[in-house]
Design a protein around this motif. Structure first.
Motif, PDB file in Angstrom:
ATOM      1  N   PHE A   1      72.929  35.119   1.141  1.00 23.18           N
ATOM      2  CA  PHE A   1      72.002  34.037   0.807  1.00 23.18           C
ATOM      3  C   PHE A   1      72.590  33.119  -0.265  1.00 23.18           C
TER       4      PHE A   1
ATOM      5  N   HIS B   1      74.283  40.218  -1.943  1.00 21.68           N
ATOM      6  CA  HIS B   1      73.156  39.305  -1.759  1.00 21.68           C
ATOM      7  C   HIS B   1      73.613  37.855  -1.718  1.00 21.68           C
TER       8      HIS B   1
ATOM      9  N   THR C   1      70.602  42.795  -3.633  1.00 24.69           N
ATOM     10  CA  THR C   1      69.250  42.350  -3.300  1.00 24.69           C
ATOM     11  C   THR C   1      68.203  43.013  -4.186  1.00 24.69           C
TER      12      THR C   1
ATOM     13  N   ASP D   1      72.737  29.832  -0.525  1.00 24.45           N
ATOM     14  CA  ASP D   1      71.911  28.686  -0.914  1.00 24.45           C
ATOM     15  C   ASP D   1      70.829  29.103  -1.904  1.00 24.45           C
ATOM     16  N   GLN D   2      70.253  30.272  -1.684  1.00 23.83           N
ATOM     17  CA  GLN D   2      69.252  30.771  -2.622  1.00 23.83           C
ATOM     18  C   GLN D   2      69.883  31.032  -3.984  1.00 23.83           C
TER      19      GLN D   2
END
Length: 258
Positions: free
Chosen positions: A82, A78, A50, A84-85
């Motif tokens: 997340f 990370h 992150t 999709d990000q």
């Protein structure tokens, strides 16, 4: 770097000279000079945390401008939280441990058939895979002083040391940590056997003159008593000085003495 070298070791063992493998170490490089240190490759594998996510995204954007045909695959804490990000910036993401999916990723990339998501399908026994070889980076990056220093004028500061990981996972659910969120993929702690730990340490001693280890396990002394004893005994057998983090609620006086 440990997880990256682990995956490169597996690829080297499975594909041999059919792949050109390299690890790009960008530690200490200024942000505006990162691309000067990255050679052209067909496929880049990124381990994303992150705190460095934005920097990784900017690096990928610049690399796409320089090497437009290259593909970018991302894994790491990370990405697992997340995905999709991450898919907005990378061609593919890897969920869970990648020891087995990495072979599929390479095969798909060679066929120009990368999938968007690769997910670990079953628990992985780390003892079924080779330990991380270190020849992908300069020896000066593997063996260095001050690895286990804990203060000024520390008596261990001159020892040649390196970092290792012997256990993955954690049974606790700390709010600040990514591990509880991916427990559906990896429900248990996965530890290397005492025999494999000893083999890895002896390799590091022979090839790099290692005298000290910084153990980067989430819990450096296993919670199960029999595992803790065997871990401590093999560390003593190899003669290395070491440090690691652990929880104190599982440490008894006899374990502390051992």
């Amino acid at each position: 770097q440990h997880c990256q070298m682990q995956l490169l070791t597996i690829l080297e063992e499975n594909f041999g000279n059919r792949l050109e493998l390299s690890l790009t170490d960008l530690r200490g490089v200024k942000k505006d000079a990162l691309t000067y240190h990255v050679h052209e490759q067909d496929l880049y594998l990124h381990s994303v945390y992150t705190l460095d996510f934005d920097q990784q995204v900017n690096l990928v954007k610049k690399l796409r401008e320089i090497y437009p045909r290259a593909k970018h695959v991302a894994g790491g804490p990370h990405v697992n939280l997340f995905p999709d990000q991450a898919l907005k910036h990378f061609d593919s993401v890897v969920l869970g441990d990648a020891e087995e999916t990495i072979n599929t990723i390479i095969t798909d990339a060679q066929r120009d058939a990368l999938q968007q998501t690769y997910r670990q399908q079953r628990p992985i026994d780390t003892n079924q895979h080779p330990f991380a070889r270190r020849h992908f980076v300069p020896a000066s990056s593997t063996a260095r002083r001050d690895t286990i220093s804990v203060g000024k004028d520390n008596k261990y500061s001159d020892l040649r040391g390196t970092t290792v990981v012997f256990t993955r996972g954690c049974p606790y659910s700390c709010a600040f940590c990514a591990l509880p969120a991916i427990r559906s993929i990896n429900p248990k702690m996965r530890a290397k056997s005492p025999e494999n730990i000893e083999a890895e340490i002896e390799y590091l001693k022979k090839e790099y003159g290692i005298q000290a280890l910084s153990i980067h396990d989430e819990i450096g002394i296993p919670l199960q008593r029999e595992h803790a004893i065997s871990r401590l005994e093999v560390l003593a057998k190899t003669g290395v000085i070491w440090k690691g983090q652990c929880r104190v609620d599982g440490i008894t006086p006899d374990l502390a003495q051992l």
